[in-house]
Design an enzyme around this catalytic site. Structure first.
Site, PDB file in Angstrom:
ATOM      1  N   SER A  15       0.709 -76.616 -26.663  1.00  9.04           N
ATOM      2  CA  SER A  15       1.118 -77.250 -25.404  1.00  9.04           C
ATOM      3  C   SER A  15       2.158 -76.380 -24.694  1.00  9.04           C
ATOM      4  O   SER A  15       2.855 -75.577 -25.324  1.00  9.04           O
ATOM      5  CB  SER A  15       1.742 -78.621 -25.726  1.00  9.04           C
ATOM      6  OG  SER A  15       2.300 -79.211 -24.576  1.00  9.04           O
ATOM      7  N   ASP A  36       0.828 -76.013 -34.744  1.00 11.03           N
ATOM      8  CA  ASP A  36       1.302 -77.177 -33.985  1.00 11.03           C
ATOM      9  C   ASP A  36       1.121 -78.428 -34.828  1.00 11.03           C
ATOM     10  O   ASP A  36       0.237 -78.503 -35.676  1.00 11.03           O
ATOM     11  CB  ASP A  36       0.577 -77.308 -32.635  1.00 11.03           C
ATOM     12  CG  ASP A  36       1.424 -78.061 -31.612  1.00 11.03           C
ATOM     13  OD1 ASP A  36       1.695 -79.263 -31.817  1.00 11.03           O
ATOM     14  OD2 ASP A  36       1.831 -77.442 -30.621  1.00 11.03           O
ATOM     15  N   ASP A  58       3.674 -78.825 -39.731  1.00 14.90           N
ATOM     16  CA  ASP A  58       5.000 -79.230 -39.261  1.00 14.90           C
ATOM     17  C   ASP A  58       5.963 -78.073 -39.529  1.00 14.90           C
ATOM     18  O   ASP A  58       6.112 -77.645 -40.677  1.00 14.90           O
ATOM     19  CB  ASP A  58       5.413 -80.495 -40.049  1.00 14.90           C
ATOM     20  CG  ASP A  58       6.722 -81.080 -39.570  1.00 14.90           C
ATOM     21  OD1 ASP A  58       7.530 -80.356 -38.947  1.00 14.90           O
ATOM     22  OD2 ASP A  58       6.947 -82.274 -39.845  1.00 14.90           O
ATOM     23  N   TYR A 162      19.914 -82.498 -28.405  1.00 13.48           N
ATOM     24  CA  TYR A 162      19.094 -81.378 -27.920  1.00 13.48           C
ATOM     25  C   TYR A 162      19.966 -80.124 -27.712  1.00 13.48           C
ATOM     26  O   TYR A 162      19.633 -79.037 -28.185  1.00 13.48           O
ATOM     27  CB  TYR A 162      18.414 -81.791 -26.606  1.00 13.48           C
ATOM     28  CG  TYR A 162      17.444 -80.769 -26.069  1.00 13.48           C
ATOM     29  CD1 TYR A 162      16.218 -80.547 -26.677  1.00 13.48           C
ATOM     30  CD2 TYR A 162      17.760 -80.016 -24.928  1.00 13.48           C
ATOM     31  CE1 TYR A 162      15.322 -79.614 -26.175  1.00 13.48           C
ATOM     32  CE2 TYR A 162      16.868 -79.080 -24.419  1.00 13.48           C
ATOM     33  CZ  TYR A 162      15.651 -78.877 -25.047  1.00 13.48           C
ATOM     34  OH  TYR A 162      14.767 -77.944 -24.557  1.00 13.48           O
ATOM     35  N   LYS A 166      19.798 -76.526 -29.664  1.00 11.94           N
ATOM     36  CA  LYS A 166      19.490 -75.282 -28.952  1.00 11.94           C
ATOM     37  C   LYS A 166      20.656 -74.301 -29.049  1.00 11.94           C
ATOM     38  O   LYS A 166      20.472 -73.080 -29.014  1.00 11.94           O
ATOM     39  CB  LYS A 166      19.137 -75.580 -27.494  1.00 11.94           C
ATOM     40  CG  LYS A 166      17.849 -76.385 -27.354  1.00 11.94           C
ATOM     41  CD  LYS A 166      16.665 -75.642 -27.960  1.00 11.94           C
ATOM     42  CE  LYS A 166      15.353 -76.327 -27.756  1.00 11.94           C
ATOM     43  NZ  LYS A 166      14.209 -75.583 -28.274  1.00 11.94           N
ATOM     44  N   PHE A 195      11.004 -75.681 -16.777  1.00  9.76           N
ATOM     45  CA  PHE A 195       9.623 -75.239 -16.592  1.00  9.76           C
ATOM     46  C   PHE A 195       8.694 -76.452 -16.493  1.00  9.76           C
ATOM     47  O   PHE A 195       8.972 -77.492 -17.092  1.00  9.76           O
ATOM     48  CB  PHE A 195       9.198 -74.319 -17.749  1.00  9.76           C
ATOM     49  CG  PHE A 195       9.692 -72.909 -17.556  1.00  9.76           C
ATOM     50  CD1 PHE A 195      11.039 -72.599 -17.664  1.00  9.76           C
ATOM     51  CD2 PHE A 195       8.805 -71.896 -17.216  1.00  9.76           C
ATOM     52  CE1 PHE A 195      11.497 -71.310 -17.433  1.00  9.76           C
ATOM     53  CE2 PHE A 195       9.256 -70.601 -16.990  1.00  9.76           C
ATOM     54  CZ  PHE A 195      10.602 -70.308 -17.095  1.00  9.76           C
TER      55      PHE A 195
HETATM   56  N1  LIG Z   1       9.859 -77.103 -20.552  1.00 12.27           N
HETATM   57  C1  LIG Z   1      11.102 -76.768 -20.323  1.00 12.27           C
HETATM   58  O1  LIG Z   1      11.596 -76.902 -19.214  1.00 12.27           O
HETATM   59  C2  LIG Z   1      11.935 -76.170 -21.430  1.00 12.27           C
HETATM   60  C3  LIG Z   1      13.212 -75.712 -21.082  1.00 12.27           C
HETATM   61  C4  LIG Z   1      14.001 -75.156 -22.075  1.00 12.27           C
HETATM   62  C5  LIG Z   1      13.550 -75.066 -23.364  1.00 12.27           C
HETATM   63  N2  LIG Z   1      12.310 -75.543 -23.681  1.00 12.27           N
HETATM   64  C6  LIG Z   1      11.894 -75.435 -25.078  1.00 12.27           C
HETATM   65  O2  LIG Z   1      10.682 -74.745 -25.154  1.00 12.27           O
HETATM   66  C7  LIG Z   1       9.951 -75.203 -26.289  1.00 12.27           C
HETATM   67  C8  LIG Z   1       8.553 -75.622 -25.825  1.00 12.27           C
HETATM   68  O3  LIG Z   1       8.704 -76.708 -24.934  1.00 12.27           O
HETATM   69  P1  LIG Z   1       7.552 -77.228 -23.955  1.00 12.27           P
HETATM   70  O4  LIG Z   1       8.180 -77.558 -22.686  1.00 12.27           O
HETATM   71  O5  LIG Z   1       6.415 -76.294 -24.006  1.00 12.27           O
HETATM   72  O6  LIG Z   1       7.210 -78.609 -24.676  1.00 12.27           O
HETATM   73  P2  LIG Z   1       5.822 -79.264 -25.097  1.00 12.27           P
HETATM   74  O7  LIG Z   1       6.170 -80.653 -25.520  1.00 12.27           O
HETATM   75  O8  LIG Z   1       4.805 -79.056 -24.053  1.00 12.27           O
HETATM   76  O9  LIG Z   1       5.405 -78.395 -26.387  1.00 12.27           O
HETATM   77  C9  LIG Z   1       6.084 -78.470 -27.601  1.00 12.27           C
HETATM   78  C10 LIG Z   1       5.077 -78.357 -28.710  1.00 12.27           C
HETATM   79  O10 LIG Z   1       5.790 -78.343 -29.945  1.00 12.27           O
HETATM   80  C11 LIG Z   1       5.043 -79.115 -30.872  1.00 12.27           C
HETATM   81  N3  LIG Z   1       5.898 -79.617 -31.940  1.00 12.27           N
HETATM   82  C12 LIG Z   1       6.871 -80.562 -31.862  1.00 12.27           C
HETATM   83  N4  LIG Z   1       7.394 -80.796 -33.073  1.00 12.27           N
HETATM   84  C13 LIG Z   1       6.751 -79.987 -33.948  1.00 12.27           C
HETATM   85  C14 LIG Z   1       6.828 -79.806 -35.344  1.00 12.27           C
HETATM   86  N5  LIG Z   1       7.705 -80.488 -36.098  1.00 12.27           N
HETATM   87  N6  LIG Z   1       6.006 -78.901 -35.920  1.00 12.27           N
HETATM   88  C15 LIG Z   1       5.087 -78.218 -35.170  1.00 12.27           C
HETATM   89  N7  LIG Z   1       4.975 -78.354 -33.836  1.00 12.27           N
HETATM   90  C16 LIG Z   1       5.791 -79.237 -33.232  1.00 12.27           C
HETATM   91  C17 LIG Z   1       4.461 -80.258 -30.036  1.00 12.27           C
HETATM   92  O11 LIG Z   1       3.358 -80.872 -30.676  1.00 12.27           O
HETATM   93  C18 LIG Z   1       4.088 -79.544 -28.760  1.00 12.27           C
HETATM   94  O12 LIG Z   1       2.754 -79.085 -28.785  1.00 12.27           O
HETATM   95  C19 LIG Z   1      10.756 -76.344 -26.896  1.00 12.27           C
HETATM   96  O13 LIG Z   1      11.526 -75.853 -27.953  1.00 12.27           O
HETATM   97  C20 LIG Z   1      11.649 -76.764 -25.741  1.00 12.27           C
HETATM   98  O14 LIG Z   1      12.827 -77.352 -26.197  1.00 12.27           O
HETATM   99  C21 LIG Z   1      11.490 -76.097 -22.746  1.00 12.27           C
END
Ligand SMILES: NC(=O)c1ccc[n+]([C@@H]2O[C@H](COP(=O)([O-])OP(=O)(O)OC[C@H]3O[C@@H](n4cnc5c(N)ncnc54)[C@H](O)[C@@H]3O)[C@@H](O)[C@H]2O)c1
Length: 258
Positions: A15, A36, A58, A162, A166, A195
């Protein structure tokens, strides 16, 4: 590190940011192992099975990640040249809620467990494999790209778990770099701004969305996982002089009071 022909693990690759990173690495000719928790992301890789292995696992589990590494080696051979750690969760909750109750400790621990301990778990297990691999040019064995967030510096109200998780991801960049330098393994972190992914779309309040957008300088819009985030991942993998650093990709945003 050359991308073409090499093998990379992308966690959270089913994702959002992880999916875009995995697709970019595939476009550039890599073999990609997507790890994932949710199996539904698998459908995004239909027709690419020759160069992709999708593992439902996981990131916080030693057993499941050890097994995923074994499966990687069975399919693509023993050289894992990189890991991109995008697996993560958003956890919302203030230290004391509007009902006067302190934040539930399990809620706090959940963010730390997935985002920080999960990322570390994958790094340590992949590193133990990487150090056994044959070095490439300049002695390079591998590269790790961990995803932090600008919340590590600009944590907002309700982001205590969170932001702490981070912050941990960002803070372990340098010691991990120092621990692994002698093996020719680089470690970098990306701190994305906001994002457009399923995670950021969980912000439902229009007022909060507008407030967040107003804190972005230029361009004042959500970042693109495909075209902006994924390009940075590829660059950090390819550029050997990038090491021990946390890179913000945020269009100049400094998140403030909501
Ligand atoms: N989207 C943003 O604006 C943003 C900003 C800063 C940081 N991030 C970070 O980027 C990373 C990706 O975020 P995203 O926006 O793509 O989120 P998202 O929810 O689209 O994707 C996260 C993925 O991680 C997987 N996941 C969650 N727990 C898990 C586990 N225990 N084991 C395996 N997989 C697991 C989920 O199933 C999901 O597919 C995250 O760490 C998030 O904190 C995102």
């Amino acid at each position: 590190m050359k991308i073409k022909g090499n093998t990379f693990i992308v966690t959270g690759g089913g994702s959002g940011l992880g999916l875009s990173a995995a697709q970019e690495l595939l476009r550039l000719g890599a073999n990609v192992v997507v790890i994932d928790l949710k199996n539904d992301g698998k459908s995004f890789f239909k027709g690419q099975e020759k160069n992709v292995l999708f593992v439902t696992a996981d990131i916080t589990s030693e057993k499941e990640i050890v097994k995923a590494i074994q499966q990687t080696i069975e399919k693509f051979g023993e050289n894992i040249r990189g890991v991109v750690n995008c697996g993560g969760v958003m956890v919302i909750g203030k230290i004391v809620g509007s009902d006067g109750k302190p934040l539930d400790l399990d809620t706090f621990k959940f963010g730390i467990n997935v985002n920080l301990i999960g990322t570390f778990n994958v790094c340590r297990l992949v590193a133990a494999q990487m150090i056994k691999q044959k070095p490439l040019e300049e002695g390079e064995r591998g590269v790790m790209v961990n995803i932090s967030s600008i919340a590590y510096q600009d944590g907002q109200a309700g982001q205590i778990s969170y932001a702490a998780s981070k912050g941990g991801v960002a803070s372990m960049t340098l010691p991990m770099t120092r621990d692994l330098a002698k093996f020719g393994i680089r470690v970098v972190a990306i701190a994305p701004g906001i994002f457009g992914t399923p995670m950021s779309l969980t912000v439902k309040s229009e007022r909060v969305r507008q407030k967040l957008l107003s804190q972005i300088e230029y361009p004042a819009r959500l970042g693109k996982s495909d075209g902006e985030f994924n390009k940075l991942v590829a660059h950090l993998i390819e550029n050997t002089y990038m090491n021990g650093v946390v890179v913000r990709i945020d269009a100049g945003a400094k998140l403030g009071k909501l």
